[in-house]
Design a protein around this motif. Sequence first.
Motif, PDB file in Angstrom:
ATOM      1  N   VAL A  25      -8.925  88.453 -11.446  1.00 15.28           N
ATOM      2  CA  VAL A  25      -8.289  89.228 -10.176  1.00 15.28           C
ATOM      3  C   VAL A  25      -8.644  90.879  -9.971  1.00 15.28           C
ATOM      4  O   VAL A  25      -9.043  91.115  -9.088  1.00 15.28           O
ATOM      5  CB  VAL A  25      -6.918  89.210 -10.400  1.00 15.28           C
ATOM      6  CG1 VAL A  25      -6.015  89.532  -9.342  1.00 15.28           C
ATOM      7  CG2 VAL A  25      -6.530  87.743 -10.307  1.00 15.28           C
ATOM      8  N   GLN A  28     -12.357  91.275  -8.929  1.00 17.98           N
ATOM      9  CA  GLN A  28     -12.588  90.858  -7.557  1.00 17.98           C
ATOM     10  C   GLN A  28     -12.038  91.872  -6.665  1.00 17.98           C
ATOM     11  O   GLN A  28     -12.444  92.051  -5.640  1.00 17.98           O
ATOM     12  CB  GLN A  28     -12.112  89.293  -7.273  1.00 17.98           C
ATOM     13  CG  GLN A  28     -12.981  88.396  -8.050  1.00 17.98           C
ATOM     14  CD  GLN A  28     -12.291  86.763  -7.802  1.00 17.98           C
ATOM     15  OE1 GLN A  28     -11.632  86.725  -6.762  1.00 17.98           O
ATOM     16  NE2 GLN A  28     -12.751  86.079  -8.540  1.00 17.98           N
ATOM     17  N   SER A  29     -10.987  92.221  -7.122  1.00 18.23           N
ATOM     18  CA  SER A  29     -10.056  93.198  -6.402  1.00 18.23           C
ATOM     19  C   SER A  29     -10.802  94.755  -6.385  1.00 18.23           C
ATOM     20  O   SER A  29     -10.929  95.354  -5.148  1.00 18.23           O
ATOM     21  CB  SER A  29      -8.734  93.775  -6.864  1.00 18.23           C
ATOM     22  OG  SER A  29      -7.790  92.425  -6.837  1.00 18.23           O
ATOM     23  N   ASP A  34     -15.547  88.173  -3.787  1.00 17.11           N
ATOM     24  CA  ASP A  34     -14.903  87.393  -4.062  1.00 17.11           C
ATOM     25  C   ASP A  34     -15.717  86.538  -5.297  1.00 17.11           C
ATOM     26  O   ASP A  34     -15.086  85.316  -5.569  1.00 17.11           O
ATOM     27  CB  ASP A  34     -14.221  86.400  -3.106  1.00 17.11           C
ATOM     28  CG  ASP A  34     -15.262  85.962  -2.126  1.00 17.11           C
ATOM     29  OD1 ASP A  34     -16.580  86.299  -2.341  1.00 17.11           O
ATOM     30  OD2 ASP A  34     -15.120  85.361  -1.094  1.00 17.11           O
ATOM     31  N   SER A 157      -0.480  97.726  -9.710  1.00 14.12           N
ATOM     32  CA  SER A 157      -0.665  96.494  -8.649  1.00 14.12           C
ATOM     33  C   SER A 157      -0.622  97.161  -7.551  1.00 14.12           C
ATOM     34  O   SER A 157      -1.330  96.915  -6.577  1.00 14.12           O
ATOM     35  CB  SER A 157       0.215  95.407  -8.867  1.00 14.12           C
ATOM     36  OG  SER A 157       1.796  95.624  -8.731  1.00 14.12           O
ATOM     37  N   ILE A 160      -3.786  98.990  -6.945  1.00  9.52           N
ATOM     38  CA  ILE A 160      -4.998  98.213  -6.863  1.00  9.52           C
ATOM     39  C   ILE A 160      -4.971  97.675  -5.471  1.00  9.52           C
ATOM     40  O   ILE A 160      -5.951  97.088  -4.807  1.00  9.52           O
ATOM     41  CB  ILE A 160      -4.804  97.237  -8.030  1.00  9.52           C
ATOM     42  CG1 ILE A 160      -4.896  97.933  -9.212  1.00  9.52           C
ATOM     43  CG2 ILE A 160      -5.929  96.220  -7.540  1.00  9.52           C
ATOM     44  CD1 ILE A 160      -4.477  96.892 -10.228  1.00  9.52           C
ATOM     45  N   ARG A 161      -3.702  97.285  -4.942  1.00  8.98           N
ATOM     46  CA  ARG A 161      -3.626  96.572  -3.462  1.00  8.98           C
ATOM     47  C   ARG A 161      -4.235  97.517  -2.437  1.00  8.98           C
ATOM     48  O   ARG A 161      -5.118  97.217  -1.597  1.00  8.98           O
ATOM     49  CB  ARG A 161      -2.257  96.194  -3.139  1.00  8.98           C
ATOM     50  CG  ARG A 161      -1.981  95.722  -1.799  1.00  8.98           C
ATOM     51  CD  ARG A 161      -2.801  94.540  -1.311  1.00  8.98           C
ATOM     52  NE  ARG A 161      -2.531  93.869  -0.311  1.00  8.98           N
ATOM     53  CZ  ARG A 161      -3.181  93.056   0.514  1.00  8.98           C
ATOM     54  NH1 ARG A 161      -4.186  92.833   0.037  1.00  8.98           N
ATOM     55  NH2 ARG A 161      -2.882  92.809   1.733  1.00  8.98           N
ATOM     56  N   CYS A 164      -7.949  97.565  -2.336  1.00  8.32           N
ATOM     57  CA  CYS A 164      -8.708  96.483  -1.574  1.00  8.32           C
ATOM     58  C   CYS A 164      -8.831  96.995  -0.087  1.00  8.32           C
ATOM     59  O   CYS A 164      -9.552  96.233   0.590  1.00  8.32           O
ATOM     60  CB  CYS A 164      -7.843  95.423  -1.621  1.00  8.32           C
ATOM     61  SG  CYS A 164      -7.837  94.626  -3.397  1.00  8.32           S
ATOM     62  N   CYS A 184      -8.759  99.801 -13.888  1.00  8.64           N
ATOM     63  CA  CYS A 184      -9.142  98.231 -13.667  1.00  8.64           C
ATOM     64  C   CYS A 184     -10.100  97.612 -14.547  1.00  8.64           C
ATOM     65  O   CYS A 184     -10.153  96.531 -15.002  1.00  8.64           O
ATOM     66  CB  CYS A 184      -9.259  98.043 -12.224  1.00  8.64           C
ATOM     67  SG  CYS A 184      -7.474  98.294 -11.276  1.00  8.64           S
ATOM     68  N   ARG A 214      -4.637  82.726  -4.689  1.00 12.61           N
ATOM     69  CA  ARG A 214      -4.257  83.350  -3.383  1.00 12.61           C
ATOM     70  C   ARG A 214      -4.000  82.404  -2.564  1.00 12.61           C
ATOM     71  O   ARG A 214      -3.173  82.726  -1.500  1.00 12.61           O
ATOM     72  CB  ARG A 214      -5.683  83.904  -3.125  1.00 12.61           C
ATOM     73  CG  ARG A 214      -6.170  85.075  -3.534  1.00 12.61           C
ATOM     74  CD  ARG A 214      -7.352  85.847  -2.946  1.00 12.61           C
ATOM     75  NE  ARG A 214      -7.718  86.871  -3.863  1.00 12.61           N
ATOM     76  CZ  ARG A 214      -8.813  87.096  -4.646  1.00 12.61           C
ATOM     77  NH1 ARG A 214      -9.645  85.727  -4.994  1.00 12.61           N
ATOM     78  NH2 ARG A 214      -9.198  87.971  -5.312  1.00 12.61           N
ATOM     79  N   THR A 219      -1.908  87.550  -1.159  1.00 12.05           N
ATOM     80  CA  THR A 219      -3.232  88.407  -1.297  1.00 12.05           C
ATOM     81  C   THR A 219      -2.399  89.939  -2.162  1.00 12.05           C
ATOM     82  O   THR A 219      -2.969  90.722  -2.488  1.00 12.05           O
ATOM     83  CB  THR A 219      -3.706  89.035  -0.265  1.00 12.05           C
ATOM     84  OG1 THR A 219      -2.974  89.543   0.745  1.00 12.05           O
ATOM     85  CG2 THR A 219      -4.878  87.938   0.191  1.00 12.05           C
ATOM     86  N   THR A 221      -1.052  91.909  -4.862  1.00  8.94           N
ATOM     87  CA  THR A 221      -1.661  92.071  -6.236  1.00  8.94           C
ATOM     88  C   THR A 221      -0.714  91.541  -7.402  1.00  8.94           C
ATOM     89  O   THR A 221      -0.948  90.739  -8.263  1.00  8.94           O
ATOM     90  CB  THR A 221      -2.257  93.360  -6.628  1.00  8.94           C
ATOM     91  OG1 THR A 221      -3.148  93.721  -5.466  1.00  8.94           O
ATOM     92  CG2 THR A 221      -2.925  93.599  -7.806  1.00  8.94           C
TER      93      THR A 221
END
Length: 278
Positions: A25, A28-29, A34, A157, A160-161, A164, A184, A214, A219, A221
């Motif tokens: 996760v 990919q973030s 992906d 989180s 991190i969101r 993205c 991360c 997901r 989506t 985080t």
Amino acid sequence: ILYSLRLPRLLQGILAGVGLSVSGVLLQSVTGNDLASPSIIGVNAGAGFAVILLLSFFPHAAAGLPPAAFLGAFLTTLLIMAIAGRMDASKAPVILAGIAVQALLNAGISFLSLLDTDVLVSYSYFSVGGLSNTDIRLLWLPGGIILLGFAAALAFSGQIRLLCLGDGMALSLGVRVKRVRMLCLVCASACAAAVVSFAGLLGFVGLIVPHISRRLAGTKTGPLLAVSAMTGSILVLTADLLGRVVFAPSEVPVGIVMAFIGAPFFFFLLLRRRKTSC
């Protein structure tokens, strides 16, 4: 039997699922890819090189394989972060540095295998990935690292969101992009390296679990990390159960079962990306 065999194996499956899923996760973030997984930044290759190096010079040092795997994976991560850090640690340099280091380490593994073919016998099971380690005392350190990395990912989180959304948008919202991305990468690599130290090079978990989660959690985080940890544990334990029951009295390592599950899913992701791009 319960305490010496079943419980350690159960804990290994849970910890492996949590560690690799959280690592997937996060990767990919922060990379915006992906198809990213722990192996893309060279964690598996670093662990494999350290293990085969130890077996080449100390063939009877089986007890040193878990710490060697963790050390190799983590030092590889530090090397990649150092290379990417000199290039502003943006998305593309992290991936490219990981691919380059992974190719170099794989070449080293092949070279050492050619020098001593007997090493391949001991290395083969580690490279497949399995949950045969029954000493519960060896799980405390990697388990603590995985839980600490999971807690740190949950704590950050929200940032991190925002990461993205893109570097520019994240900067405008007050996120220290370089610092969060490095954090991360450290958490993802530490979790994956800890799993490698007791489960070997277990693949596909960090790739497919984030996609499944997901669908279940969306989506965001924070919920995505929690659902991924649970889903990853269930997937690894299910694969281990299938390997022990379906092929009884023989046992198929969980890494092989995961490859049968993960490879078709990977092809599905590639086909879906192609249709989307068209």
